[in-house]
Write an enzyme that holds these catalytic residues in place. Sequence first.
Site, short mmCIF file in Angstrom:
data_model
loop_
_atom_site.label_atom_id
_atom_site.label_comp_id
_atom_site.label_asym_id
_atom_site.label_seq_id
_atom_site.Cartn_x
_atom_site.Cartn_y
_atom_site.Cartn_z
N LYS A 183 0.85 -1.20 0.00
CA LYS A 183 0.00 0.00 0.00
C LYS A 183 0.88 1.24 0.00
O LYS A 183 1.60 1.50 0.96
CB LYS A 183 -0.87 0.04 1.26
CG LYS A 183 -1.87 1.19 1.23
CD LYS A 183 -2.49 1.50 2.58
CE LYS A 183 -1.73 2.52 3.37
NZ LYS A 183 -1.59 3.84 2.72
N GLU A 259 11.02 1.17 9.32
CA GLU A 259 11.91 2.32 9.06
C GLU A 259 11.13 3.57 9.43
O GLU A 259 10.20 3.96 8.72
CB GLU A 259 12.30 2.37 7.57
CG GLU A 259 13.16 1.23 7.11
CD GLU A 259 14.57 1.27 7.69
OE1 GLU A 259 14.95 2.27 8.32
OE2 GLU A 259 15.29 0.27 7.51
N CYS A 293 13.46 11.31 5.88
CA CYS A 293 13.61 10.73 7.22
C CYS A 293 14.95 11.10 7.83
O CYS A 293 15.07 11.35 9.01
CB CYS A 293 13.46 9.22 7.15
SG CYS A 293 14.58 8.46 5.97
N GLU A 390 10.14 15.59 15.15
CA GLU A 390 10.49 15.54 13.73
C GLU A 390 9.58 16.54 13.01
O GLU A 390 8.36 16.35 12.96
CB GLU A 390 10.23 14.13 13.19
CG GLU A 390 10.61 14.00 11.74
CD GLU A 390 10.33 12.60 11.17
OE1 GLU A 390 9.23 12.07 11.42
OE2 GLU A 390 11.20 12.05 10.49
#
Length: 487
Positions: A183, A259, A293, A390
Amino acid sequence: MSKSFNPDDISPPAGHYIGGHYVHAKGEIDVTRPSDSKIAAACPIADERLVDEAVQVAKRALKTSNWGGVRPRERTKILHRWADLIEAEAETLARLEASYSTRPIGQLVQGDIAVTAEQLRFFAEFADKEGGAVAPTDDASVGMIITEPYGVVGAITPWNFPINMAGWKIGPALAAGNAIVLKPSEMTPFSTLYMAELATRAGLPDGLLNIVLGDGATTGHAITGHPDIAKVSFTGSTAAGSAIMANVARTGIKPMTLELGGKSPQIVFADADLKKAAAAIISSILGNAGQACVAGSRLIVEESIAEEFTSAIIEHMKAVRPGPTWDAETQYSPIISRRQIDRIHMIVKAAVSEAGTCLLGGEMMNRSGYFYQPTLLADIDQSSPAITEEIFGPVLTMQSFTTEEEAISLADHPQYGLASGLYTRDVSRALRLSRLLQSGTVWVNRYNRSRDHILPTGGYKRSGIGKDLGREAYQANRKSKTVLIAL
Ligand code: NAD
């Protein structure tokens, strides 16, 4: 070099991709172009029933094609053909990607797409080279460790590098003899669908690569909780990774590669090549407008050069060339969504109101689409969300240090440990500090992944479990079995 194009000329593939063909479905989630904030397409949502259908198709395809049991070189050959077709169709793929994502057309063909094709070939080559082992036992027996594919792998990818992230998941899973149900993000689903179509054209047996579209709550949830999904491979936020772990634990036991997010520090010592360091830091925080990331979002610089280095960073930041992702001249990307740009702005405003200093930027750009100014913040408290969260945007915080201990202590993040940057000409210091930095990757005098795909990538702490890329990613797609034979 790709040319500029009109995104209104692009029509995305409609539906899901199951069993080697498109399964048409009604679009339910608006897909907005970040470059001009226009709703330009819609993404369907695969419900639990359709996800189950895709999983059953994948299981049957494994049986009928004997994908896990054929001569491994057969898998290698098909994956090489797929990589060739991806390169041959790179312009079409690039336009599809640039129309709906944050990836500029000028960076796709030679960048994301070339790298993805190369990585698919890299994984393809493991199929007939990476095996088990014969173990040292007494001479009355033979002990073997053999490896086998898991079966159907369930994968979920984020929106920030859609083609590349799909390649990271599909390449090792297929090379290792599995089928896959993937997905993509509901914000950027179309390039992954087209990649699947190309895989069919390359000769991949129908049903081994299935793409189901939808959101996390419905489609993602159905994949990770499906009893016949033997392994889960996820790239995305730490919050979603955590929800996936809970769902997997609730519905069964299976291996997971996660991850997740990061908040990576960049430590600059006075003895570094400051010009090169500034260039690396700028590309790490402004590439894809900080939506990576491994974005190097926390600059930690030795006090004696802090002022001079900050000025260099500001000069670079002022030079960005924003533009729509379909313009060949564009270097600086938009932010993916209204929601995300609002969040960035909220964190920046809060940092400034808490006595932080905004040295540059700090506002949305005055143009259509979701563009945020490159932003540099100083005087930020270590506990401020600008340092701890983040941000996933073009926001760099600046802190200074006087001793190595202080640098390491500032670099250490209570939750994240994805990557770190270290800039110094002192080799002993580089090695010493590389050991102390608590992250899955330490880059010294450079930043960002190279094209050495053998180097694995993955996080410490809540930045993830397991590795993508490298031999590790291939091995993670096979389970091992011990066979002990009495002679
Ligand atoms: P996200 O977590 O919101 O979504 C990622 C994917 O997961 C999407 O496809 C989404 O639909 C799906 N999802 C969300 N909730 C889910 C759930 N409960 N169950 C199953 N699926 C679910 O992340 P995003 O905003 O798309 O991407 C940005 C994040 O990805 C950042 O945190 C970034 O650091 C991370 N990321 C990590 C790496 C890495 O290699 N470590 C690489 C790229 C991006």
